[in-house]
Scaffold this motif. Structure first.
Motif, short mmCIF file in Angstrom:
data_model
loop_
_atom_site.label_atom_id
_atom_site.label_comp_id
_atom_site.label_asym_id
_atom_site.label_seq_id
_atom_site.Cartn_x
_atom_site.Cartn_y
_atom_site.Cartn_z
N TYR A 231 4.76 3.33 -10.16
CA TYR A 231 4.92 3.24 -8.72
C TYR A 231 6.01 4.17 -8.20
CZ TYR A 231 2.30 -1.11 -9.38
OH TYR A 231 1.35 -2.02 -9.73
N ILE A 232 5.95 4.40 -6.91
CA ILE A 232 7.02 5.10 -6.22
C ILE A 232 7.68 4.12 -5.26
CG2 ILE A 232 5.63 5.99 -4.26
CD1 ILE A 232 8.22 8.04 -6.22
N ARG A 233 8.99 4.02 -5.33
CA ARG A 233 9.72 3.14 -4.42
C ARG A 233 9.88 3.82 -3.06
NH1 ARG A 233 13.22 2.86 -9.07
NH2 ARG A 233 13.07 0.89 -10.21
N GLY A 234 10.36 3.08 -2.11
CA GLY A 234 10.56 3.62 -0.78
C GLY A 234 11.58 4.73 -0.72
N ASP A 235 12.46 4.81 -1.72
CA ASP A 235 13.48 5.87 -1.74
C ASP A 235 13.05 7.08 -2.55
OD1 ASP A 235 13.65 4.95 -4.33
OD2 ASP A 235 15.66 4.11 -4.13
N LYS B 168 0.83 -1.20 0.00
CA LYS B 168 0.00 0.00 0.00
C LYS B 168 0.87 1.26 0.00
CE LYS B 168 -0.57 0.09 5.05
NZ LYS B 168 -1.56 0.07 6.16
N GLY B 169 0.29 2.32 -0.57
CA GLY B 169 0.97 3.59 -0.58
C GLY B 169 2.07 3.73 -1.60
N ARG B 170 2.09 2.86 -2.62
CA ARG B 170 3.16 2.90 -3.63
C ARG B 170 2.63 3.17 -5.04
NH1 ARG B 170 6.92 4.21 -0.48
NH2 ARG B 170 7.71 2.63 0.94
N LEU B 171 1.35 2.97 -5.27
CA LEU B 171 0.79 3.09 -6.62
C LEU B 171 0.53 4.55 -6.96
CD1 LEU B 171 -0.36 1.50 -9.09
CD2 LEU B 171 -2.60 1.71 -7.98
#
Length: 330
Positions: free
Chosen positions: A272-276, A263-266
């Motif tokens: 998508y957005i990666r954690g970095d 969740k929170g990446r799309l």
């Protein structure tokens, strides 16, 4: 670095995993045919043997695998990136790559020596027997994990290679390398900050329009927002010679890296957005042909899918990798 960041790494150490004998012909891809790599020649002919080895090549996906991937992706729509954060991430994507290279420098990616095996034209134009004036442009050069393997084995005295990235930190890493400094003095190596999708239509510093013979794009196009694709293709047309080639490799739809996002990446469909904070899109073959050939000015030489099944034998897990590889011609 978040574990969500996954790149193609043909250089996986499988020395302890001997190659099984197969009767199928090798893939078009030559990854694995030269020691010490073993990818490209192990085929799964008996499902009961799937956990006997760490990886299998050219694994066809059945309806079950596609359905599972689609179900996992559908769950991502329940908690997409919030609009405020979406605008933040899309406003200055180079910022997050600057942070990435400040933290990792040249230590994150392995040198992509396999590129010259995957794309034989790189061997040809850098060989001793090929002294024709040639210009190569690597887009998204990062810290030089493609740039330097090509440059350091070059024997063509009339070669120029440009390494460009929209991360200033990445370009500074390339320009600080002693090999770069030496080849810069000889007129072989150049590097500058350049945004492939810049709306002004600028081309890289020190480069003449329509002067490039070969463009290398490895896991680069996926970092662009879909609304940047058209401009990026127009800019590519400005740098390539008539007959010049684009050597392309990037993420394919339903790749492991896509389906395991939580969740929170799309950001948007398949984006998508990666954690970095870096962005990534997952393509289909049909999309690439539309972007580059139908809506863009290029001709398709080849578009293919490279599928691999990676296996965690201890946990009895199957993980599917899916990459697209293409050659386009101006």
């Amino acid at each position: 670095m978040t574990s969500e960041y996954v790149e193609a790494t043909p250089e996986v150490d499988t020395a302890a995993d001997p190659i099984t004998k197969v009767t199928k012909p090798p893939l078009d891809s030559r990854i694995g045919k030269d020691a010490p790599f073993v990818f490209g020649q192990r085929f799964l002919t008996n499902d009961e043997e799937v956990f006997n080895h760490n990886a299998w090549d050219n694994v066809e996906w059945g309806e079950e695998q596609i359905k599972q991937a689609q179900e996992m992706i559908q769950k991502q729509y329940e908690a997409p990136v919030k609009d405020y954060d979406k605008a933040l991430f899309n406003a200055n994507p180079a910022k997050y790559w600057d942070i990435f290279y400040k933290q990792n420098k040249e230590n994150f990616f392995k040198d992509r020596n396999w590129l010259q095996i995957e794309f034989p034209s790189l061997y040809e134009v850098t060989s001793k027997d090929y002294q024709t004036p040639t210009t190569i442009l690597e887009i998204g050069c990062g810290a030089g994990n493609t740039f330097f393997p090509v440059l350091n084995q070059n024997q063509n005295e009339n070669l120029k290679i440009f390494g460009c990235d929209y991360s200033k930190v990445a370009v500074d890493l390339v320009r600080s390398n002693e090999s770069f400094k030496e080849q810069l003095e000889k007129g072989h190596a150049f590097s500058s900050v350049w945004d492939l999708a810049n709306p002004e239509g600028n081309i890289p510093d020190d480069m003449e329009p329509n002067s490039v013979d070969i463009v290398i794009m490895v896991f680069v196009f996926s970092a662009l927002h879909p609304n940047q694709w058209k401009q990026a293709v127009l800019n590519l047309a400005k740098v390539l010679k008539p007959g010049g080639q684009i050597l392309f490799r990037d993420y394919g739809r339903y790749d492991l890296a896509q389906v395991r996002f939580k969740k929170g990446r799309l950001l948007e469909d398949n984006f998508y957005i990666r954690g970095d904070g870096t962005r990534v899109y997952f393509f289909t073959e049909e999309e690439l042909e539309t972007i580059f050939c139908q809506e863009g000015p290029f001709n398709k030489v080849k578009i293919s899918t490279d599928r691999r099944l990676l296996v965690n034998r201890k946990k009895q897990l199957k993980m599917y990798r899916n990459w697209l590889q293409a050659v386009f011609k101006a």
